[in-house]
Design a protein around this motif. Structure first.
Motif, short mmCIF file in Angstrom:
data_model
loop_
_atom_site.label_atom_id
_atom_site.label_comp_id
_atom_site.label_asym_id
_atom_site.label_seq_id
_atom_site.Cartn_x
_atom_site.Cartn_y
_atom_site.Cartn_z
N SER A 17 8.50 10.60 4.03
CA SER A 17 7.75 10.50 2.78
C SER A 17 6.75 9.25 2.82
O SER A 17 5.55 9.19 2.28
CB SER A 17 8.33 10.81 1.38
N ALA A 18 7.34 8.31 3.51
CA ALA A 18 6.61 6.99 3.60
C ALA A 18 5.65 6.97 4.94
O ALA A 18 4.75 6.09 5.10
CB ALA A 18 7.78 5.88 3.88
N GLN A 19 5.68 7.99 5.79
CA GLN A 19 4.95 8.07 6.85
C GLN A 19 3.39 8.17 6.45
O GLN A 19 3.18 9.01 5.49
CB GLN A 19 5.38 9.37 7.64
N ILE A 53 0.81 -1.17 0.04
CA ILE A 53 -0.01 0.02 0.21
C ILE A 53 0.80 1.27 -0.13
O ILE A 53 2.08 1.23 0.31
CB ILE A 53 -1.03 0.07 1.23
N GLN A 54 0.30 2.44 -0.64
CA GLN A 54 0.94 3.68 -0.25
C GLN A 54 0.41 4.14 1.19
O GLN A 54 -0.32 3.71 1.90
CB GLN A 54 0.50 4.81 -1.39
N ALA A 55 1.07 5.50 1.38
CA ALA A 55 0.89 5.86 2.79
C ALA A 55 -0.59 6.29 3.06
O ALA A 55 -1.14 6.39 4.20
CB ALA A 55 1.56 7.44 2.91
N ASP A 56 -1.57 6.47 2.03
CA ASP A 56 -2.84 6.82 2.25
C ASP A 56 -3.63 5.77 1.98
O ASP A 56 -4.89 5.67 2.28
CB ASP A 56 -3.12 7.86 0.98
N GLY A 57 -3.10 4.50 1.97
CA GLY A 57 -3.97 3.18 2.11
C GLY A 57 -4.16 2.60 0.68
O GLY A 57 -4.87 1.48 0.49
#
Length: 123
Positions: free
Chosen positions: A115-117, A7-11
């Motif tokens: 940036s991955a947070q 997934i990306q950080a926003d799901g």
């Protein structure tokens, strides 16, 4: 059927792998079962095994470590909806297919770049 989602950080889902009876190696190496293009991952970063009806994550002595819900682990029994971080990549473990992934609360993802947070916007 259990599933590991990248997934990306926003799901947002990027990729997914069905987990069955065979172990799944996640990494950036050409022999990884789940190849992830991430230079911060080891070639064979972590392994997910099936132990009956449970799944276990095992860090394969990776250079940057493996984190589950913000805590570094060497081995961990996975539970549905847990967030796994390895290198600059995020993963979501589910015991069934999901249409949307909601990241539960703010998870400190130690060992990742800012940036991955995840960015959590209360709805």
């Amino acid at each position: 059927m259990a599933i590991l989602y990248q997934i990306q950080a926003d799901g947002t889902r990027v990729e997914h792998w069905e987990l069955g009876t065979r172990p799944l190696v996640v990494g950036r190496g050409e022999f990884a079962d789940a190849f992830v293009d991430d230079d911060a991952l080891s070639r064979s970063h972590f392994l997910i095994t099936n132990e009956g009806i449970e799944f276990c994550l095992i860090d394969l002595h990776s250079r940057n470590g493996t984190w589950v819900n913000g805590e570094r682990v060497s081995a961990h029994k996975l539970h549905p909806h847990e967030i796994i971080t390895a290198g600059d990549s995020m993963f979501y473990f589910s015991d069934m297919p999901v249409a949307a992934i909601v990241i539960p609360g703010t998870i400190a993802l130690a060992g990742t770049s800012p940036s991955a947070q995840p960015r959590i916007n209360p709805g």
